[in-house]
Design an enzyme around this catalytic site. Structure first.
Site, PDB file in Angstrom:
ATOM      1  N   TYR A  20      -9.071  -1.042  -2.581  1.00  0.00           N
ATOM      2  CA  TYR A  20      -8.254   0.102  -2.168  1.00  0.00           C
ATOM      3  C   TYR A  20      -7.093   0.334  -3.125  1.00  0.00           C
ATOM      4  O   TYR A  20      -6.918   1.427  -3.669  1.00  0.00           O
ATOM      5  CB  TYR A  20      -7.711  -0.104  -0.750  1.00  0.00           C
ATOM      6  CG  TYR A  20      -6.526   0.772  -0.423  1.00  0.00           C
ATOM      7  CD1 TYR A  20      -6.638   2.162  -0.469  1.00  0.00           C
ATOM      8  CD2 TYR A  20      -5.284   0.226  -0.094  1.00  0.00           C
ATOM      9  CE1 TYR A  20      -5.545   2.976  -0.193  1.00  0.00           C
ATOM     10  CE2 TYR A  20      -4.198   1.023   0.179  1.00  0.00           C
ATOM     11  CZ  TYR A  20      -4.328   2.393   0.125  1.00  0.00           C
ATOM     12  OH  TYR A  20      -3.255   3.196   0.386  1.00  0.00           O
ATOM     13  N   LYS A  28      -6.283   3.465  -5.799  1.00  0.00           N
ATOM     14  CA  LYS A  28      -5.054   4.259  -5.722  1.00  0.00           C
ATOM     15  C   LYS A  28      -4.274   4.174  -7.028  1.00  0.00           C
ATOM     16  O   LYS A  28      -3.699   5.160  -7.492  1.00  0.00           O
ATOM     17  CB  LYS A  28      -4.189   3.799  -4.546  1.00  0.00           C
ATOM     18  CG  LYS A  28      -4.724   4.197  -3.186  1.00  0.00           C
ATOM     19  CD  LYS A  28      -4.848   5.715  -3.019  1.00  0.00           C
ATOM     20  CE  LYS A  28      -3.487   6.402  -2.975  1.00  0.00           C
ATOM     21  NZ  LYS A  28      -3.623   7.865  -2.735  1.00  0.00           N
ATOM     22  N   THR A  73       0.729   4.681  -2.705  1.00  0.00           N
ATOM     23  CA  THR A  73       1.101   3.518  -1.894  1.00  0.00           C
ATOM     24  C   THR A  73       1.824   2.463  -2.723  1.00  0.00           C
ATOM     25  O   THR A  73       1.642   2.392  -3.948  1.00  0.00           O
ATOM     26  CB  THR A  73      -0.160   2.886  -1.269  1.00  0.00           C
ATOM     27  OG1 THR A  73       0.172   1.655  -0.638  1.00  0.00           O
ATOM     28  CG2 THR A  73      -1.203   2.590  -2.343  1.00  0.00           C
ATOM     29  N   ASP A  74       2.597   1.625  -2.049  1.00  0.00           N
ATOM     30  CA  ASP A  74       3.248   0.513  -2.749  1.00  0.00           C
ATOM     31  C   ASP A  74       2.257  -0.598  -3.095  1.00  0.00           C
ATOM     32  O   ASP A  74       2.566  -1.490  -3.888  1.00  0.00           O
ATOM     33  CB  ASP A  74       4.404  -0.055  -1.922  1.00  0.00           C
ATOM     34  CG  ASP A  74       3.990  -0.604  -0.560  1.00  0.00           C
ATOM     35  OD1 ASP A  74       2.801  -0.493  -0.201  1.00  0.00           O
ATOM     36  OD2 ASP A  74       4.859  -1.137   0.154  1.00  0.00           O
ATOM     37  N   GLU A  75       1.054  -0.546  -2.537  1.00  0.00           N
ATOM     38  CA  GLU A  75       0.091  -1.612  -2.798  1.00  0.00           C
ATOM     39  C   GLU A  75      -0.394  -1.628  -4.248  1.00  0.00           C
ATOM     40  O   GLU A  75      -0.964  -2.628  -4.703  1.00  0.00           O
ATOM     41  CB  GLU A  75      -1.091  -1.504  -1.830  1.00  0.00           C
ATOM     42  CG  GLU A  75      -0.687  -1.721  -0.385  1.00  0.00           C
ATOM     43  CD  GLU A  75      -1.864  -1.963   0.542  1.00  0.00           C
ATOM     44  OE1 GLU A  75      -2.839  -2.604   0.111  1.00  0.00           O
ATOM     45  OE2 GLU A  75      -1.799  -1.508   1.693  1.00  0.00           O
TER      46      GLU A  75
END
Length: 356
Positions: free
Chosen positions: A161, A165, A136-138
């Site tokens: 989260y 990741k 993810t870009d997060e």
């Protein structure tokens, strides 16, 4: 090794099921779907391809090392695409332990199972094998008013989260550099589209609007996301698997930046048009601003120029076309939503805990 046999983890989830539907409908791949079937896993999302002889389902936990070893040995895949993850930020705030277990420990166990299997392959087959990790870009944190996330942006995760990741991304990279495991990595922006679990913004807004319930928007709705139609993402994943360079990372974005308020207002406009007889028109009157969640990143925006430049991918859908397709799908598939909602999740607010 069985050529064109893929292991896909998390294949009953939103992105995983879109990927598997494409693989079965558009390619000659045999797909083995590994999914634990937690709250967000739904086999109804795969009903259209369930009877295909090229599709097989294994209900298993990626944290179960014995099960992962068995699956690799039994199916002898030519590649793995790893999508299984706990993925809802609000849930990670209330219960981070599950995120550490699935996203970090689970990825470690998969890497070890893949490495053990990979070492048994012939030199030619070992060279062709790929472990494709989808993230993810997060992991990059948050942006100011300008700038874009690139593949070299330093990691700065801000939620349990995104931290887990990020940890899984680092493990994948380490298993390549330390052990030589052939890996590929992708980091995507916010996905949307059909079959999305109804705790995410767009399906929550659609389902609430249909029921005449408030449309909750965090804070002032100023948080910005880059929106990527899920089928465009699936096409990108297939392309990276086929043509991506070893141990390279590719950002996948939709080139569609919108504030959360803009997204909700657009959905309301589409619903007003598609449901002229709705007693809830204009649907924008249902918008309700609620207390922001902790650690809510202000802006994400992906620079997807690398995958376009090197592999020739770009999204087929604009946000306008993709959002219209999405709203129409939810209108046409209310039974799917009802069946999902029969589970433990009833669109309750998550991620606040003691921070109310």
């Amino acid at each position: 090794m069985n050529k064109n046999t893929l292991l896909v983890t998390g294949g009953a989830g939103f992105i995983g099921s879109a990927l598997i539907r494409q693989l079965i409908n558009e390619t000659d791949f045999t797909v083995i779907n590994i999914d634990k079937l937690t709250y967000a896993g739904n086999l109804e999302s795969l009903s259209e391809i369930d009877a295909s002889p090229n599709y097989h389902f294994e209900q298993a936990d990626i944290c179960d090392a014995e099960a992962m070893d068995r699956i690799f040995t039994q199916y002898q895949p030519s590649a793995m695409m790893h999508l299984a993850a706990e993925s809802h930020v609000d849930r990670s705030i209330d219960g981070p332990a599950d995120f550490v277990q699935t996203n970090v420990v689970g990825t470690y166990i998969l890497l070890e199972a893949a490495r053990k299997y990979w070492k048994t392959l012939s030199a030619d087959d070992a060279e062709k094998f790929r472990f494709h990790h989808i993230s993810t870009d997060e992991v990059y944190g948050t942006l100011g008013e300008t700038g874009l996330f690139t593949e070299t942006t330093p990691y700065q995760p801000n939620s349990p989260y995104s931290a887990t990741k990020a940890g899984s991304d680092h493990l994948v990279r380490a298993w390549h550099h330390t052990y030589g495991l052939p890996v590929l990595m992708t980091n995507c922006s916010n996905n949307y589209g059909p079959y999305q679990f109804p705790e995410k913004l767009i399906p929550v807004v659609i389902n609430n609007a249909l029921a005449g319930k408030p449309l909750p928007i965090y804070g002032k709705g100023e948080n910005i996301r880059d929106w990527l139609y899920v089928d465009d993402h699936a096409r990108a994943l297939r392309l990276v698997l086929a043509e991506g360079k070893l141990c390279e990372s590719y950002n996948v974005g939709g080139f569609n930046e919108h504030t959360n308020l803009e997204v909700v207002q657009l959905i309301c406009q589409i619903l007003d048009e598609l449901l002229p007889d709705s007693p809830h028109r204009p649907h924008k009157n249902l918008i309700e601003f609620v207390t922001d969640r902790p650690g809510h990143d202000a802006r994400y925006a992906i620079d997807a120029s690398k995958i376009e430049r090197e592999l020739g991918w770009k999204p087929q859908e604009t946000f306008a076309t993709g959002l219209r397709k999405t709203v129409q799908w939810y209108l046409d598939n209310r039974k799917w939503c009802e069946n999902v909602m029969d589970g433990s999740y009833q669109q309750q607010r998550l991620g606040l805990g003691d921070n109310k």
